[in-house]
Design a protein around this motif. Structure first.
Motif, mmCIF file in Angstrom:
data_model
loop_
_atom_site.group_PDB
_atom_site.id
_atom_site.type_symbol
_atom_site.label_atom_id
_atom_site.label_comp_id
_atom_site.label_asym_id
_atom_site.label_seq_id
_atom_site.Cartn_x
_atom_site.Cartn_y
_atom_site.Cartn_z
ATOM 1 N N TYR A 32 3.161 -4.241 -4.342
ATOM 2 C CA TYR A 32 3.947 -3.043 -4.005
ATOM 3 C C TYR A 32 5.231 -3.416 -3.288
ATOM 4 C CZ TYR A 32 -0.570 -1.181 -5.133
ATOM 5 O OH TYR A 32 -1.723 -0.922 -5.783
ATOM 6 N N HIS A 80 7.417 3.450 -10.599
ATOM 7 C CA HIS A 80 6.300 4.350 -10.258
ATOM 8 C C HIS A 80 5.104 4.058 -11.156
ATOM 9 C CE1 HIS A 80 3.821 7.895 -10.780
ATOM 10 N NE2 HIS A 80 4.273 7.964 -12.009
ATOM 11 N N ALA A 83 3.462 0.817 -10.082
ATOM 12 C CA ALA A 83 2.743 0.918 -8.812
ATOM 13 C C ALA A 83 1.443 1.694 -8.992
ATOM 14 C CB ALA A 83 3.630 1.606 -7.776
ATOM 15 N N ARG A 84 1.520 2.820 -9.709
ATOM 16 C CA ARG A 84 0.331 3.646 -9.893
ATOM 17 C C ARG A 84 -0.710 2.886 -10.730
ATOM 18 N NH1 ARG A 84 -1.257 7.624 -13.492
ATOM 19 N NH2 ARG A 84 -2.397 9.360 -12.572
ATOM 20 N N TYR A 87 -2.417 0.315 -8.625
ATOM 21 C CA TYR A 87 -3.377 0.895 -7.687
ATOM 22 C C TYR A 87 -4.643 1.291 -8.410
ATOM 23 C CZ TYR A 87 -4.704 2.595 -3.196
ATOM 24 O OH TYR A 87 -5.330 2.716 -1.994
ATOM 25 N N PRO A 93 -3.165 -2.414 -1.364
ATOM 26 C CA PRO A 93 -1.895 -2.825 -0.755
ATOM 27 C C PRO A 93 -2.114 -3.753 0.435
ATOM 28 C CG PRO A 93 -2.370 -0.558 -0.220
ATOM 29 C CD PRO A 93 -3.416 -0.980 -1.201
ATOM 30 N N LEU A 95 -1.719 -4.787 4.044
ATOM 31 C CA LEU A 95 -1.458 -4.076 5.298
ATOM 32 C C LEU A 95 -1.399 -5.101 6.414
ATOM 33 C CD1 LEU A 95 -4.023 -1.179 4.822
ATOM 34 C CD2 LEU A 95 -1.594 -1.105 4.361
ATOM 35 N N ILE A 101 -1.980 2.134 7.464
ATOM 36 C CA ILE A 101 -2.355 3.413 6.862
ATOM 37 C C ILE A 101 -2.255 3.347 5.338
ATOM 38 C CG2 ILE A 101 0.008 4.261 7.167
ATOM 39 C CD1 ILE A 101 -1.294 7.053 7.555
ATOM 40 N N ASP A 102 -3.241 3.953 4.654
ATOM 41 C CA ASP A 102 -3.238 4.007 3.198
ATOM 42 C C ASP A 102 -3.900 5.309 2.784
ATOM 43 O OD1 ASP A 102 -3.487 3.750 0.519
ATOM 44 O OD2 ASP A 102 -4.818 2.014 0.556
ATOM 45 N N THR A 103 -3.119 6.399 2.732
ATOM 46 C CA THR A 103 -3.723 7.703 2.442
ATOM 47 C C THR A 103 -4.123 7.834 0.980
ATOM 48 O OG1 THR A 103 -1.522 8.618 2.083
ATOM 49 C CG2 THR A 103 -2.466 8.907 4.267
ATOM 50 N N TYR A 104 -3.507 7.033 0.107
ATOM 51 C CA TYR A 104 -3.822 7.162 -1.318
ATOM 52 C C TYR A 104 -5.258 6.733 -1.606
ATOM 53 C CZ TYR A 104 -2.653 7.341 -6.296
ATOM 54 O OH TYR A 104 -2.594 7.663 -7.624
ATOM 55 N N VAL A 107 -7.808 9.545 -2.137
ATOM 56 C CA VAL A 107 -7.710 10.436 -3.293
ATOM 57 C C VAL A 107 -8.778 10.071 -4.310
ATOM 58 C CG1 VAL A 107 -6.223 11.196 -5.166
ATOM 59 C CG2 VAL A 107 -5.262 10.727 -2.938
ATOM 60 N N GLU A 111 -9.244 13.476 -9.369
ATOM 61 C CA GLU A 111 -8.056 14.210 -8.985
ATOM 62 C C GLU A 111 -6.804 13.555 -9.592
ATOM 63 O OE1 GLU A 111 -6.572 16.038 -4.790
ATOM 64 O OE2 GLU A 111 -8.350 14.788 -4.798
ATOM 65 N N VAL A 112 -6.817 12.215 -9.561
ATOM 66 C CA VAL A 112 -5.674 11.485 -10.093
ATOM 67 C C VAL A 112 -5.558 11.679 -11.604
ATOM 68 C CG1 VAL A 112 -4.688 9.197 -10.370
ATOM 69 C CG2 VAL A 112 -5.824 9.806 -8.254
ATOM 70 N N ARG A 114 -6.059 14.174 -13.468
ATOM 71 C CA ARG A 114 -5.685 15.472 -14.007
ATOM 72 C C ARG A 114 -4.515 15.399 -14.975
ATOM 73 N NH1 ARG A 114 -4.047 19.508 -9.947
ATOM 74 N NH2 ARG A 114 -3.296 17.639 -8.971
ATOM 75 N N PRO B 92 3.888 -2.621 5.867
ATOM 76 C CA PRO B 92 3.729 -1.665 4.783
ATOM 77 C C PRO B 92 2.505 -0.765 4.935
ATOM 78 C CG PRO B 92 3.103 -3.835 4.051
ATOM 79 C CD PRO B 92 3.549 -3.982 5.466
ATOM 80 N N ILE B 94 0.725 3.217 2.904
ATOM 81 C CA ILE B 94 0.951 4.330 1.989
ATOM 82 C C ILE B 94 0.763 5.631 2.757
ATOM 83 C CG2 ILE B 94 0.166 5.470 -0.096
ATOM 84 C CD1 ILE B 94 -0.638 2.788 -1.180
ATOM 85 N N THR B 96 1.335 10.062 3.034
ATOM 86 C CA THR B 96 1.411 11.294 2.255
ATOM 87 C C THR B 96 2.619 12.089 2.701
ATOM 88 O OG1 THR B 96 -0.981 11.309 2.329
ATOM 89 C CG2 THR B 96 0.079 13.271 1.488
ATOM 90 N N LEU B 121 8.734 3.892 -1.899
ATOM 91 C CA LEU B 121 8.444 3.785 -3.331
ATOM 92 C C LEU B 121 7.393 4.834 -3.652
ATOM 93 C CD1 LEU B 121 8.483 1.943 -6.010
ATOM 94 C CD2 LEU B 121 6.551 0.809 -5.000
ATOM 95 N N SER B 122 7.724 5.828 -4.485
ATOM 96 C CA SER B 122 6.711 6.850 -4.765
ATOM 97 C C SER B 122 5.675 6.307 -5.728
ATOM 98 C CB SER B 122 7.334 8.131 -5.310
ATOM 99 O OG SER B 122 8.671 7.962 -5.642
ATOM 100 N N ILE B 123 4.403 6.508 -5.403
ATOM 101 C CA ILE B 123 3.328 6.010 -6.248
ATOM 102 C C ILE B 123 2.770 7.123 -7.114
ATOM 103 C CG2 ILE B 123 0.995 5.077 -6.216
ATOM 104 C CD1 ILE B 123 1.727 3.356 -3.975
ATOM 105 N N ASP B 124 2.565 8.317 -6.551
ATOM 106 C CA ASP B 124 1.959 9.377 -7.345
ATOM 107 C C ASP B 124 2.338 10.737 -6.776
ATOM 108 O OD1 ASP B 124 0.570 10.505 -9.334
ATOM 109 O OD2 ASP B 124 -1.376 9.666 -8.834
ATOM 110 N N ILE B 126 0.629 14.558 -6.623
ATOM 111 C CA ILE B 126 -0.494 15.443 -6.937
ATOM 112 C C ILE B 126 -0.217 16.768 -6.249
ATOM 113 C CG2 ILE B 126 -2.952 15.829 -6.730
ATOM 114 C CD1 ILE B 126 -3.282 12.786 -6.611
ATOM 115 N N PHE B 131 2.580 10.564 -2.781
ATOM 116 C CA PHE B 131 2.057 9.378 -2.105
ATOM 117 C C PHE B 131 3.118 8.302 -2.161
ATOM 118 C CE2 PHE B 131 -1.489 11.899 -3.256
ATOM 119 C CZ PHE B 131 -2.275 11.840 -2.126
ATOM 120 N N HIS B 133 4.645 4.567 -0.899
ATOM 121 C CA HIS B 133 4.491 3.259 -0.269
ATOM 122 C C HIS B 133 5.710 3.010 0.595
ATOM 123 C CE1 HIS B 133 4.683 -1.136 0.035
ATOM 124 N NE2 HIS B 133 3.378 -1.049 0.065
#
Lengths: 114, 162
Positions: A32, A80, A83-84, A87, A93, A95, A101-104, A107, A111-112, A114, B92, B94, B96, B121-124, B126, B131, B133
Protein backbone atom coordinates in the motif's frame (compact mmCIF):
# COMPACT_ATOMS: atom_id res chain seq x y z
CA UNK A 1 11.49 29.74 -27.98
CA UNK A 2 10.42 30.49 -24.42
CA UNK A 3 7.89 27.63 -24.75
CA UNK A 4 10.75 25.25 -25.51
CA UNK A 5 12.53 26.22 -22.30
CA UNK A 6 9.35 25.84 -20.22
CA UNK A 7 8.85 22.46 -21.89
CA UNK A 8 12.38 21.32 -21.09
CA UNK A 9 11.90 22.48 -17.50
CA UNK A 10 8.64 20.51 -17.19
CA UNK A 11 10.21 17.38 -18.67
CA UNK A 12 13.15 17.62 -16.24
CA UNK A 13 10.81 18.03 -13.24
CA UNK A 14 8.72 15.13 -14.51
CA UNK A 15 11.75 12.87 -14.86
CA UNK A 16 12.91 13.81 -11.36
CA UNK A 17 9.54 12.84 -9.88
CA UNK A 18 9.44 9.60 -11.88
CA UNK A 19 12.82 8.77 -10.38
CA UNK A 20 11.60 9.56 -6.87
CA UNK A 21 8.57 7.33 -7.49
CA UNK A 22 10.85 4.46 -8.42
CA UNK A 23 12.99 5.10 -5.36
CA UNK A 24 9.83 5.06 -3.23
CA UNK A 25 8.84 1.67 -4.61
CA UNK A 26 12.22 0.30 -3.52
CA UNK A 27 12.24 1.87 -0.07
CA UNK A 28 8.65 1.49 1.16
CA UNK A 29 7.78 -1.48 3.39
CA UNK A 30 4.55 -2.89 1.92
CA UNK A 31 2.26 -2.88 -1.12
CA UNK A 32 0.00 0.00 0.00
CA UNK A 33 2.76 2.45 0.85
CA UNK A 34 4.47 1.49 -2.41
CA UNK A 35 1.27 2.29 -4.27
CA UNK A 36 1.24 5.67 -2.54
CA UNK A 37 4.71 6.47 -3.82
CA UNK A 38 3.97 4.91 -7.19
CA UNK A 39 0.69 6.65 -7.99
CA UNK A 40 1.48 10.15 -6.75
CA UNK A 41 4.98 10.59 -8.04
CA UNK A 42 4.27 8.93 -11.37
CA UNK A 43 1.14 11.03 -11.96
CA UNK A 44 2.99 14.32 -11.68
CA UNK A 45 5.99 12.79 -13.45
CA UNK A 46 3.90 11.60 -16.40
CA UNK A 47 1.89 14.83 -16.58
CA UNK A 48 5.08 16.88 -16.51
CA UNK A 49 6.88 14.92 -19.22
CA UNK A 50 3.83 14.66 -21.49
CA UNK A 51 2.79 18.32 -21.30
CA UNK A 52 6.45 19.34 -21.53
CA UNK A 53 6.74 17.43 -24.81
CA UNK A 54 3.56 19.19 -25.94
CA UNK A 55 5.18 22.57 -25.28
CA UNK A 56 8.40 21.66 -27.07
CA UNK A 57 6.36 20.52 -30.11
CA UNK A 58 3.41 22.98 -30.06
CA UNK A 59 1.52 21.15 -32.84
CA UNK A 60 1.15 18.17 -30.46
CA UNK A 61 -0.09 20.27 -27.57
CA UNK A 62 -3.82 19.39 -27.71
CA UNK A 63 -3.10 15.70 -28.08
CA UNK A 64 -0.77 15.71 -25.08
CA UNK A 65 -3.36 17.65 -23.08
CA UNK A 66 -6.01 14.99 -23.74
CA UNK A 67 -3.56 12.19 -22.86
CA UNK A 68 -2.71 14.05 -19.63
CA UNK A 69 -6.41 14.28 -18.70
CA UNK A 70 -6.86 10.54 -19.32
CA UNK A 71 -3.85 9.77 -17.12
CA UNK A 72 -5.10 12.03 -14.33
CA UNK A 73 -8.44 10.19 -14.34
CA UNK A 74 -7.29 6.60 -14.87
CA UNK A 75 -4.20 6.51 -12.64
CA UNK A 76 -6.06 6.81 -9.30
CA UNK A 77 -8.67 4.29 -10.47
CA UNK A 78 -6.04 1.68 -11.27
CA UNK A 79 -4.28 2.27 -7.95
CA UNK A 80 -7.62 1.86 -6.14
CA UNK A 81 -8.21 -1.43 -7.98
CA UNK A 82 -4.72 -2.68 -7.07
CA UNK A 83 -5.08 -1.69 -3.41
CA UNK A 84 -8.53 -3.23 -3.05
CA UNK A 85 -7.44 -6.37 -4.88
CA UNK A 86 -4.40 -6.80 -2.64
CA UNK A 87 -6.50 -6.34 0.47
CA UNK A 88 -9.10 -8.86 -0.65
CA UNK A 89 -6.43 -11.41 -1.50
CA UNK A 90 -5.28 -11.22 2.12
CA UNK A 91 -2.30 -8.86 2.26
CA UNK A 92 -2.38 -7.02 5.58
CA UNK A 93 -1.12 -3.43 5.63
CA UNK A 94 2.17 -2.67 7.34
CA UNK A 95 1.48 -0.92 10.67
CA UNK A 96 4.20 0.77 12.65
CA UNK A 97 3.16 -0.50 16.08
CA UNK A 98 0.45 -2.70 17.57
CA UNK A 99 -2.13 0.05 18.01
CA UNK A 100 -1.96 1.08 14.35
CA UNK A 101 -5.45 1.57 12.94
CA UNK A 102 -7.04 -0.52 10.17
CA UNK A 103 -10.79 0.03 9.97
CA UNK A 104 -11.13 -1.84 6.68
CA UNK A 105 -10.37 -5.10 8.51
CA UNK A 106 -13.76 -4.86 10.26
CA UNK A 107 -15.69 -4.81 6.98
CA UNK A 108 -17.39 -8.11 6.24
CA UNK A 109 -16.57 -9.72 2.91
CA UNK A 110 -20.23 -9.93 1.90
CA UNK A 111 -20.55 -6.22 2.38
CA UNK A 112 -17.58 -5.64 0.11
CA UNK A 113 -18.96 -7.91 -2.60
CA UNK A 114 -22.16 -5.94 -3.08
CA UNK B 1 -32.01 14.98 -25.82
CA UNK B 2 -29.91 17.39 -23.85
CA UNK B 3 -27.88 14.51 -22.46
CA UNK B 4 -27.34 13.21 -25.98
CA UNK B 5 -26.12 16.60 -27.20
CA UNK B 6 -23.80 16.94 -24.21
CA UNK B 7 -22.21 13.53 -24.89
CA UNK B 8 -21.86 14.38 -28.57
CA UNK B 9 -20.17 17.71 -27.83
CA UNK B 10 -17.66 16.20 -25.39
CA UNK B 11 -16.76 13.41 -27.82
CA UNK B 12 -16.45 15.81 -30.73
CA UNK B 13 -14.18 18.15 -28.79
CA UNK B 14 -11.97 15.18 -27.84
CA UNK B 15 -11.86 14.24 -31.53
CA UNK B 16 -10.85 17.79 -32.48
CA UNK B 17 -8.11 17.66 -29.87
CA UNK B 18 -6.71 14.42 -31.24
CA UNK B 19 -6.82 15.29 -34.93
CA UNK B 20 -6.00 19.01 -34.50
CA UNK B 21 -7.23 19.69 -38.02
CA UNK B 22 -10.24 21.51 -39.45
CA UNK B 23 -10.19 19.65 -42.76
CA UNK B 24 -13.80 18.79 -43.82
CA UNK B 25 -12.99 15.07 -44.11
CA UNK B 26 -11.78 14.94 -40.53
CA UNK B 27 -14.76 16.95 -39.30
CA UNK B 28 -17.32 14.74 -41.03
CA UNK B 29 -15.72 11.49 -39.85
CA UNK B 30 -15.53 12.87 -36.32
CA UNK B 31 -19.14 14.01 -36.35
CA UNK B 32 -20.39 10.62 -37.61
CA UNK B 33 -18.33 8.63 -35.11
CA UNK B 34 -19.31 10.92 -32.23
CA UNK B 35 -22.98 10.66 -33.19
CA UNK B 36 -22.88 6.87 -33.19
CA UNK B 37 -21.01 6.60 -29.87
CA UNK B 38 -23.17 9.29 -28.28
CA UNK B 39 -26.31 7.45 -29.37
CA UNK B 40 -25.10 4.20 -27.79
CA UNK B 41 -23.59 5.65 -24.64
CA UNK B 42 -25.40 8.85 -23.62
CA UNK B 43 -27.52 7.16 -20.94
CA UNK B 44 -24.49 6.06 -18.95
CA UNK B 45 -22.28 9.01 -19.87
CA UNK B 46 -24.03 11.83 -18.01
CA UNK B 47 -26.92 12.62 -15.69
CA UNK B 48 -26.93 16.34 -16.35
CA UNK B 49 -26.93 17.11 -20.03
CA UNK B 50 -26.37 20.63 -21.26
CA UNK B 51 -27.14 22.18 -17.85
CA UNK B 52 -23.55 21.20 -17.06
CA UNK B 53 -22.38 24.19 -19.10
CA UNK B 54 -24.00 26.67 -16.71
CA UNK B 55 -21.38 29.40 -15.98
CA UNK B 56 -21.55 28.80 -12.22
CA UNK B 57 -20.71 25.13 -12.77
CA UNK B 58 -17.90 25.91 -15.20
CA UNK B 59 -16.45 28.30 -12.63
CA UNK B 60 -16.63 25.58 -9.96
CA UNK B 61 -15.02 23.04 -12.26
CA UNK B 62 -12.11 25.40 -12.90
CA UNK B 63 -11.84 25.99 -9.15
CA UNK B 64 -11.81 22.23 -8.58
CA UNK B 65 -9.03 21.75 -11.12
CA UNK B 66 -6.99 24.53 -9.51
CA UNK B 67 -7.39 23.14 -5.98
CA UNK B 68 -6.62 19.68 -7.32
CA UNK B 69 -3.43 20.73 -9.11
CA UNK B 70 -2.13 22.53 -6.02
CA UNK B 71 -2.88 19.46 -3.90
CA UNK B 72 -1.21 17.20 -6.48
CA UNK B 73 2.01 19.22 -6.43
CA UNK B 74 1.99 19.41 -2.62
CA UNK B 75 1.45 15.66 -2.38
CA UNK B 76 4.38 15.01 -4.68
CA UNK B 77 6.73 17.05 -2.53
CA UNK B 78 5.31 15.29 0.51
CA UNK B 79 6.00 11.84 -0.96
CA UNK B 80 9.40 12.97 -2.21
CA UNK B 81 10.33 14.13 1.29
CA UNK B 82 9.26 10.82 2.86
CA UNK B 83 11.12 8.79 0.25
CA UNK B 84 14.36 10.74 0.42
CA UNK B 85 14.71 11.11 4.22
CA UNK B 86 16.84 8.27 5.56
CA UNK B 87 14.54 7.71 8.57
CA UNK B 88 11.54 6.98 6.27
CA UNK B 89 8.97 8.94 8.36
CA UNK B 90 5.78 6.93 7.86
CA UNK B 91 3.05 5.74 10.20
CA UNK B 92 0.54 4.03 7.92
CA UNK B 93 -2.98 2.86 8.67
CA UNK B 94 -6.44 2.58 7.15
CA UNK B 95 -9.08 5.03 8.33
CA UNK B 96 -12.78 5.48 7.60
CA UNK B 97 -13.83 8.73 6.01
CA UNK B 98 -17.51 9.68 6.06
CA UNK B 99 -18.56 11.69 3.04
CA UNK B 100 -21.58 14.01 2.81
CA UNK B 101 -21.85 13.61 -0.96
CA UNK B 102 -24.84 11.69 -2.32
CA UNK B 103 -24.26 11.28 -6.05
CA UNK B 104 -22.09 8.41 -7.30
CA UNK B 105 -20.23 10.53 -9.84
CA UNK B 106 -19.28 12.99 -7.12
CA UNK B 107 -17.98 10.11 -4.97
CA UNK B 108 -15.83 8.85 -7.84
CA UNK B 109 -14.25 12.28 -8.24
CA UNK B 110 -13.80 12.63 -4.49
CA UNK B 111 -12.09 9.23 -4.26
CA UNK B 112 -9.83 10.05 -7.21
CA UNK B 113 -8.93 13.44 -5.78
CA UNK B 114 -8.18 11.89 -2.39
CA UNK B 115 -5.87 9.34 -3.99
CA UNK B 116 -3.83 12.07 -5.66
CA UNK B 117 -3.57 14.35 -2.62
CA UNK B 118 -0.96 14.21 0.15
CA UNK B 119 -0.45 10.84 1.82
CA UNK B 120 -3.82 9.26 1.12
CA UNK B 121 -5.01 6.40 -1.10
CA UNK B 122 -8.67 5.40 -1.35
CA UNK B 123 -9.13 1.65 -1.11
CA UNK B 124 -12.90 1.20 -1.22
CA UNK B 125 -16.23 3.00 -1.11
CA UNK B 126 -19.17 1.41 0.68
CA UNK B 127 -22.28 3.58 0.93
CA UNK B 128 -21.12 6.89 2.37
CA UNK B 129 -17.89 5.52 3.85
CA UNK B 130 -14.56 5.74 2.10
CA UNK B 131 -11.75 3.51 3.34
CA UNK B 132 -8.51 5.38 3.02
CA UNK B 133 -4.95 4.22 3.42
CA UNK B 134 -3.18 7.08 5.14
CA UNK B 135 0.60 7.10 5.11
CA UNK B 136 0.86 9.20 8.26
CA UNK B 137 -2.13 8.74 10.60
CA UNK B 138 -2.09 11.87 12.74
CA UNK B 139 -5.45 11.25 14.40
CA UNK B 140 -8.35 8.79 14.45
CA UNK B 141 -10.94 11.44 15.29
CA UNK B 142 -13.55 11.52 12.44
CA UNK B 143 -13.66 15.32 12.52
CA UNK B 144 -9.91 15.67 12.02
CA UNK B 145 -9.93 12.98 9.33
CA UNK B 146 -12.68 14.82 7.45
CA UNK B 147 -10.93 18.18 7.58
CA UNK B 148 -7.45 16.86 6.84
CA UNK B 149 -8.36 14.62 3.91
CA UNK B 150 -11.24 15.94 1.86
CA UNK B 151 -13.09 18.98 3.19
CA UNK B 152 -11.86 21.29 0.40
CA UNK B 153 -12.93 18.99 -2.41
CA UNK B 154 -16.20 18.10 -0.76
CA UNK B 155 -17.46 21.70 -0.81
CA UNK B 156 -16.67 22.25 -4.49
CA UNK B 157 -17.93 18.84 -5.63
CA UNK B 158 -21.22 19.45 -3.83
CA UNK B 159 -21.74 22.58 -5.88
CA UNK B 160 -20.84 20.86 -9.14
CA UNK B 161 -22.81 17.66 -8.82
CA UNK B 162 -25.69 18.40 -6.46
Amino acid sequence: MILTYIGIFLVSVGVLFLFLGALGIVRMPDVYTRLQAGTKATTLGALGTIIGVGLIQPEWFWKTLIIAIFIAISNPISSHALARGSYKSGIKPFLKDDDGIDTYADVEDEEVDR
Amino acid sequence: MSRFLFTFLILFVAWLGFTTSLHPQELITGAVVSLIIAFVAFKTFTDFGLSFFHPQKIFNIIKFIAVFLVALIKSNFDVARRVVLPSLPINPGIVTYKTELKSDTAKVFLANAITLTPGTLSIDVIGDELFIHWIDVISTDPEVIFNEIGADFEKILKEIFE
